[in-house]
Scaffold this motif. Structure first.
Motif, short mmCIF file in Angstrom:
data_model
loop_
_atom_site.label_atom_id
_atom_site.label_comp_id
_atom_site.label_asym_id
_atom_site.label_seq_id
_atom_site.Cartn_x
_atom_site.Cartn_y
_atom_site.Cartn_z
N LEU A 84 15.78 102.06 65.97
CA LEU A 84 15.59 103.45 66.38
C LEU A 84 14.27 103.97 65.80
O LEU A 84 14.06 103.91 64.58
N ILE A 85 13.42 104.47 66.67
CA ILE A 85 12.16 105.09 66.26
C ILE A 85 12.09 106.42 66.99
O ILE A 85 11.52 106.52 68.09
N PRO A 86 12.70 107.48 66.42
CA PRO A 86 12.79 108.76 67.13
C PRO A 86 11.45 109.31 67.60
O PRO A 86 11.37 109.94 68.66
N GLU A 87 10.40 109.08 66.83
CA GLU A 87 9.09 109.63 67.14
C GLU A 87 8.57 109.18 68.51
O GLU A 87 7.82 109.91 69.16
N ILE A 88 8.96 107.98 68.94
CA ILE A 88 8.50 107.48 70.24
C ILE A 88 9.70 107.18 71.15
O ILE A 88 9.58 106.39 72.10
N ASP A 89 10.82 107.81 70.87
CA ASP A 89 12.02 107.71 71.73
C ASP A 89 12.52 106.28 71.92
O ASP A 89 12.97 105.92 73.00
N VAL A 90 12.45 105.49 70.87
CA VAL A 90 12.99 104.13 70.93
C VAL A 90 14.41 104.13 70.38
O VAL A 90 14.65 104.59 69.26
N SER A 150 1.84 101.78 69.42
CA SER A 150 0.54 101.99 68.79
C SER A 150 0.30 103.44 68.38
O SER A 150 -0.64 103.72 67.63
N SER A 151 1.12 104.36 68.85
CA SER A 151 0.93 105.77 68.51
C SER A 151 1.58 106.15 67.17
O SER A 151 1.40 107.28 66.70
N LEU A 152 2.33 105.24 66.56
CA LEU A 152 2.90 105.53 65.25
C LEU A 152 1.80 105.70 64.21
O LEU A 152 0.71 105.15 64.35
N LYS A 153 2.10 106.42 63.16
CA LYS A 153 1.14 106.72 62.10
C LYS A 153 1.76 106.40 60.74
O LYS A 153 2.98 106.28 60.61
N PRO A 154 0.92 106.25 59.70
CA PRO A 154 1.47 106.10 58.35
C PRO A 154 2.43 107.25 58.05
O PRO A 154 2.12 108.42 58.30
N GLY A 155 3.59 106.90 57.54
CA GLY A 155 4.62 107.90 57.27
C GLY A 155 5.69 107.97 58.34
O GLY A 155 6.77 108.53 58.10
N SER A 156 5.41 107.42 59.53
CA SER A 156 6.45 107.34 60.56
C SER A 156 7.58 106.45 60.05
O SER A 156 7.37 105.61 59.16
N THR A 157 8.77 106.61 60.61
CA THR A 157 9.91 105.82 60.15
C THR A 157 10.50 104.99 61.27
O THR A 157 10.48 105.37 62.44
N VAL A 158 11.04 103.84 60.87
CA VAL A 158 11.72 102.92 61.77
C VAL A 158 13.09 102.63 61.16
O VAL A 158 13.18 102.13 60.04
N ASP A 159 14.15 102.95 61.87
CA ASP A 159 15.50 102.69 61.39
C ASP A 159 16.06 101.43 62.03
O ASP A 159 15.96 101.25 63.26
N SER A 166 25.24 99.19 57.53
CA SER A 166 24.17 99.89 56.83
C SER A 166 23.01 100.17 57.79
O SER A 166 22.89 99.55 58.86
N VAL A 167 22.17 101.12 57.40
CA VAL A 167 20.95 101.43 58.15
C VAL A 167 19.77 101.35 57.17
O VAL A 167 19.75 102.05 56.15
N ALA A 168 18.82 100.47 57.48
CA ALA A 168 17.62 100.32 56.66
C ALA A 168 16.49 101.14 57.28
O ALA A 168 16.17 100.94 58.45
N THR A 169 15.96 102.07 56.52
CA THR A 169 14.86 102.91 57.01
C THR A 169 13.55 102.42 56.41
O THR A 169 13.38 102.38 55.19
N PHE A 170 12.63 102.05 57.28
CA PHE A 170 11.31 101.57 56.87
C PHE A 170 10.27 102.65 57.13
O PHE A 170 10.30 103.31 58.17
N LYS A 171 9.36 102.81 56.17
CA LYS A 171 8.26 103.77 56.33
C LYS A 171 6.99 103.01 56.69
O LYS A 171 6.64 102.02 56.06
N VAL A 172 6.30 103.49 57.70
CA VAL A 172 5.10 102.83 58.20
C VAL A 172 3.95 103.00 57.21
O VAL A 172 3.66 104.12 56.76
#
Length: 230
Positions: A84-90, A150-159, A166-172
């Motif tokens: 899940l990447i809410p910022e880009i509707d994934v 490619s539109s993600l930026k530092p600080g964006s998150t990937v769940d 469990s859900v692992a949240t990664f910070k870009v």
């Protein structure tokens, strides 16, 4: 869609064996290439094992080091189920990717545009080491799951939702584009002392003969964990 190619023999994924073998395999063989879905014949095959040791990795550009994860964040092995990447509707399920008869990583099926792939020969997201996720930017029918990666930026998150609940949240940390012919294998695929994630897709220009010219790579580190039942 595109990505660099894994070794003919998947790296050991647990304990000391993984720690010793993964870096050598990733650096020496030039590890995963996500293939352009519209031109699968354009794949690059790995160098012969005998020659691999002499292959120098592409020079790595400057990048900020990923923060070290607290031991409390480390997770045991558990298969990823959804990204899940809410910022880009994934919001997409995973399929497991393996190495095909050609010695190259099989791409996710082209008949499902909303599907991500995880290299099952590597670590699972949240384990210590570098987890590899790949997906199409488009298919023959139109845009696909990682169209806007490619539109993600530092600080964006990937769940990453895992089979254990469990859900692992990664910070870009960074999002970078590399020419396929100069892909920095060591920098992208080398083993790490903390849980990290690489998300790959195609980028650059496209033509029917050669496919996409580049790979887009998201570098991210494990930032927080939501455990089952929490």
């Amino acid at each position: 869609m595109a990505a660099q190619q894994p070794p003919a023999t998947p790296p050991v994924t647990r304990s000391i064996g993984r720690a010793l073998l993964w870096p050598a395999a990733a650096v020496g063989l030039g590890f995963l290439l996500v293939f352009n879905s519209l031109n699968p014949s354009g794949q690059v095959k790995p160098p012969a094992a005998a020659a691999a040791a002499s292959v120098a990795p592409a020079p790595a550009g400057p990048t900020s080091a990923a923060p070290s994860a607290s031991p409390a964040l480390l997770l045991p092995r558990s298969v990823p189920k959804r990204i899940l990447i809410p910022e880009i509707d994934v919001d997409a399920p995973f399929t497991q990717l393996s190495i095909g008869k050609s010695g190259a990583l099989d791409a996710p099926p082209e008949n499902d545009s909303n599907l991500a792939g995880w290299f099952k020969g590597g670590v699972t997201p949240g384990e210590r080491g570098t987890a590899i996720v790949a997906g199409h930017v488009d298919t023959k029918t139109g845009p696909a799951v990682f169209l806007e990666l490619s539109s993600l930026k530092p600080g964006s998150t990937v769940d990453i939702a895992r089979a254990d609940g469990s859900v692992a949240t990664f910070k870009v940390d960074s999002v970078e584009t590399f020419e396929k012919k100069n892909f920095p294998n060591e920098r992208v695929y080398a083993d790490t002392a903390s849980p990290q994630l690489r998300v790959l897709t195609c980028g650059g220009s496209y033509d029917k003969k050669n496919g996409y010219t580049d790979n887009v790579v998201v570098f991210a580190h494990l930032d927080k964990v939501k455990r089952a039942g929490a």
